[in-house]
Design an enzyme around this catalytic site. Structure first.
Site, mmCIF file in Angstrom:
data_model
loop_
_atom_site.group_PDB
_atom_site.id
_atom_site.type_symbol
_atom_site.label_atom_id
_atom_site.label_comp_id
_atom_site.label_asym_id
_atom_site.label_seq_id
_atom_site.Cartn_x
_atom_site.Cartn_y
_atom_site.Cartn_z
ATOM 1 N N THR A 25 71.473 52.588 -14.523
ATOM 2 C CA THR A 25 70.101 52.137 -14.257
ATOM 3 C C THR A 25 69.433 51.768 -15.566
ATOM 4 O OG1 THR A 25 69.229 54.364 -14.607
ATOM 5 C CG2 THR A 25 69.671 53.695 -12.303
ATOM 6 N N ASP A 26 68.433 50.895 -15.491
ATOM 7 C CA ASP A 26 67.509 50.842 -16.617
ATOM 8 C C ASP A 26 66.825 52.206 -16.641
ATOM 9 O OD1 ASP A 26 65.904 50.211 -18.716
ATOM 10 O OD2 ASP A 26 65.211 48.295 -17.916
ATOM 11 N N TRP A 27 66.191 52.520 -17.750
ATOM 12 C CA TRP A 27 65.669 53.886 -17.940
ATOM 13 C C TRP A 27 64.516 54.164 -16.959
ATOM 14 C CZ3 TRP A 27 69.846 53.110 -20.000
ATOM 15 C CH2 TRP A 27 70.444 53.939 -20.941
#
Ligand code: BGC
Length: 762
Positions: free
Chosen positions: A231-233
């Site tokens: 995932t993106d953060w």
């Protein structure tokens, strides 16, 4: 022999441990399982330098990171149009990662520049997916050649910062495939990045992290991606749905909440152990790759600084050079004006922010030249200060040439929010207007992450665009201004005349929760060209201190017997490879590099298509009077559009033009080819099929048209010219659906004619 036995681990890990591995331990590490001697690995931003945070963690670039080298951002690098250079940058980053014990660097970002307002455009390559994909792929090849992973981001349709973590991008499939997914596809197919980072946003109502179509179907099944999706953060929504959709690793650290959700889902039979094992295996494979390939090492920071200088030189774009004001001669008395001359803006804000071990500025770099400096303006102040103005005017008057260092302050563009206008701060524009009144020989150097408006453009003689050129930008600027390097970059995006001209203008950044990509495939030059609009600078534009001549465009079908060539345009099948070559000569008096661009135009298509699209580029280095042959190869994809009717790429039969140019608006050579498609689409016969559709599907419609004209409006039995009435009538009838034509049967129209026509369609 690998240092990790994945099969053994899978059999030994408990359900809880497996679930735990699917999210991070902290900001940058995966989890370790000490019981089984499984270590963690570290990932770090990216993309144009290493932001390793040894102690604290944050994903917005506020807290400190280890000293590293800040290379030019992708907005600059893309203007080099240089695959090799992108690869060299990747190699340097790979070395830094090895030295800093990083398993994967979080980049490159290959999202499209849909609007020049996107706050993060400085980190992205282009408005063109071919260019972004080619450079992105070479960046990945470079990093991974050092046995360090990359994270191709932000997959997908992350084209704005406004509400980036929840916005729903409403995009039709053709637009997604042709514009917003193509660069990702290229990188995956050419370079197989170790990881792909999903975007925060939703696409057509589904978060990217749990988008089965995007991750499982397109990325993995269609493109053959073999790595891990992270995932993106903070981009996780529904953990279990995401696992099922092909999302393996959640970052940064959910504190066990989502791990528990996984455990419960397995126990409840909503998630199978195989599904969980698939994700765990991919995470273990990343750890394995790190363990098997990590070699303790160090890197030469100074050498990387020099590489940053080279990249900045190769990427700068000379936008204007009236009266050959540049290059400056060593003896010329020059005034450097503007605070950016001592404090260059060389990188953008947010997660890509690098703690540079040193930064060069133009004033210091020009120590050996006859240069004076005046501050001119305060970067953080938008008001023109009288004192600075007076000093700048004095310096400009006393010099023979004024070089004004202008640009966008940090807070004007950054990750996390979008711009609302394209203006430089007002004091900078005012200063330039005042300087040109006293100094006709004025050059402007620009430091900006994306296009700005240049209201004074006609009053200055030179403009050198550096974008965000990295920590060695000061030295690179002086090299370019004084001709130690010849500018050879070309714009990777269009500079519009006004923000309102941009195709996404009415639909950016969307209303409330949705952003509709209503301009469809017409982004950047695809739109400006189709509308025949004036722009400030077109896509692919850039000048040089020398000149180039193009000649001898040659086309050849690969492996085809040359004696088979008949009269007329070259014929090829969509399974053939077309080889294109052109000669380019340096006709000036200094060494230079030219970026030769190849565009393809579909002359007639069954769908709306751009007037031309970039399908090849090559950068060629030439000594004065030297000539070289530049070659390109084109395949089916170079001619195809994404055909939603068949769910595949389709290069339709018909004529295409191969266009060779210096920019998208400066086409110098063209040749037509005739392509034969291997796709036979069944004729769509339903209650909306018109007579025109039927005629279009016939092999020889002319004979039929002639007969029909006669039938509808009889007159001369063999006319050479039809009457206006016949022509008008016929044009109207062509758009009648067949069922409507049958409604005229009672008035003498013979409906069996329609059936006869349908029978002729092959
Ligand atoms: C950014 C990513 C970055 C991550 C980690 C996010 O906010 O969108 O590009 O890699 O943070 O810093």
């Amino acid at each position: 022999m690998s240092k990790l036995d994945i099969q053994k681990l899978l059999s030994e890990l408990t359900l809880e441990e497996k679930a735990g591995l699917c999210s991070g331990a902290d900001f940058w590490h995966t989890k370790a399982v000490e019981r089984l001697d499984l270590p963690n690995v570290m990932v770090s931003d990216g993309p144009h330098g290493l932001r390793k945070q040894a102690n604290n963690g944050d994903h917005v670039g506020l807290l400190d990171s280890v000293k590293a080298v800040c290379f030019p951002a992708a907005s600059a690098l893309s203007c080099s149009y240089d695959r090799e250079l992108a690869q060299t940058l990747g190699e340097a980053l790979g070395e830094e990662c090895q030295a800093e014990e990083i398993a994967a660097i979080l980049g490159p970002g290959v999202n499209m520049k849909r609007s020049p307002l996107c706050g993060r455009n400085f980190e992205y390559f282009s408005e063109d997916p071919y260019l972004a994909g080619e450079l992105g792929a070479h960046y990945v090849k470079g990093v991974q050649s050092k046995n360090v992973g990359t994270s191709l981001k932000h997959f997908a349709a992350n084209n704005q910062e406004t509400r980036r973590m929840s916005i729903n991008a409403v995009v039709d499939e053709r637009t997604l495939r042709e514009i917003y997914l193509t660069a990702f596809e290229k990188v995956v197919k050419q370079a197989q990045p170790w990881t792909v980072m999903c975007s925060y946003n939703c696409i057509n109502g589904v978060y990217s992290c749990e988008n089965d179509w995007l991750l499982n179907k397109v990325l993995r099944k269609e493109w053959g991606f073999e790595g891990l999706v992270v995932t993106d953060w903070g981009a996780m929504n529904n953990r279990v749905a995401a696992l099922k959709a092909g999302l393996d690793l959640e970052m940064p650290a959910s504190g066990g909440i989502t791990d528990q959700a996984i455990v419960e889902a397995v126990k409840a039979g909503q998630l199978t152990m195989e599904e969980l094992d698939t994700a765990v295996t991919r995470i273990l494979e990343l750890i394995q790759k790190y363990l098997d390939n990590h070699t303790p090492s160090s890197y030469d920071m100074e050498a990387h600084h020099q590489l940053a200088r080279k990249l900045a030189r190769e990427s700068a774009v000379l936008l204007k050079n009236e009266d050959q004001i540049l290059p400056l001669s060593k003896e010329t008395k020059v005034a450097f004006i503007g605070e950016f001359a001592v404090k260059p803006r060389y990188q953008g804000g947010g997660s890509s922010h690098i703690n540079s071990f040193k930064v060069s500025n133009a004033v210091d770099a020009a120590a050996d030249y006859s240069v004076t400096y005046a501050k001119g303006f305060d970067i953080l102040n938008e008001e023109l200060e009288e004192e600075y103005l007076a000093q700048a005017i004095k310096a400009a008057r006393e010099a023979e040439v004024a070089v004004i260092f202008a640009g966008l302050p940090d807070h004007y563009e950054s990750e996390g929010y979008d711009r609302t206008h394209l203006n430089l701060p007002p004091n900078q524009n005012q200063l330039i207007e005042e300087i040109v009144k006293v100094q006709p020989n004025t050059v402007v150097v620009l430091h900006n992450g994306s296009p700005v408006l240049l209201p004074w453009i006609s009053k200055v003689k030179g403009i050198l665009e550096l974008y965000l050129g990295g920590q060695a930008v000061g030295e690179a600027t002086v090299d370019l201004l004084y001709g130690l390097a010849n500018p050879s970059g070309k714009l990777a995006e269009t500079f519009p005349l006004r923000l309102q001209d941009n195709p996404s203008y009415l639909n950016f950044p969307g209303t409330n929760r949705d952003v509709e990509y209503r301009e469809g495939i017409f982004i950047g030059y695809r739109y400006y060209d189709a509308k025949d609009m004036e722009v400030l600078f077109p896509f692919g534009y850039g000048l040089s201190y020398t000149t180039f001549a193009y000649s001898d465009l040659q086309l050849k079908v690969k492996d085809q017997d040359p004696s088979a060539k008949a009269e007329g345009p070259i014929k090829l099948k969509d399974t053939d490879i077309l080889e294109v070559s052109v000669k380019v000569k340096n006709t000036g008096s200094c060494f230079g590099k030219e970026i030769v661009q190849l565009y393809v135009r579909d002359k007639e298509a069954s769908v709306i298509r751009p007037l031309k699209e970039l399908k090849g580029f090559e950068k060629v280095a030439l000594e004065p009077q030297e000539e070289k042959t530049v070659t390109f190869t084109l395949d089916k994809r170079s001619f195809a559009f994404y055909d939603v009717e068949i769910g595949d790429w389709n290069a339709e039969s018909g004529e295409y033009e191969i266009l060779i140019g210096k920019s998208s608006r400066d086409i110098l050579l063209a040749e037509t080819i005739l392509l034969q498609s291997s796709i036979k689409k069944p004729f769509l016969l339903d209650d909306r099929t018109t007579l025109g559709d039927v005629l279009g599907a016939l092999e020889d419609p002319q004979a039929v048209i002639r007969q029909m004209m006669q039938a509808f409006l009889p007159g001369d039995s063999a006319p050479t010219i039809f009457s206006s009435e016949q022509l008008m009538m016929f044009e109207m009838i062509k758009s009648m659906p067949l069922h409507s034509m049958r409604s005229f049967a009672g008035l003498g129209f013979d409906t069996s004619a329609i059936d006869q026509l349908l029978a002729q369609i092959k």
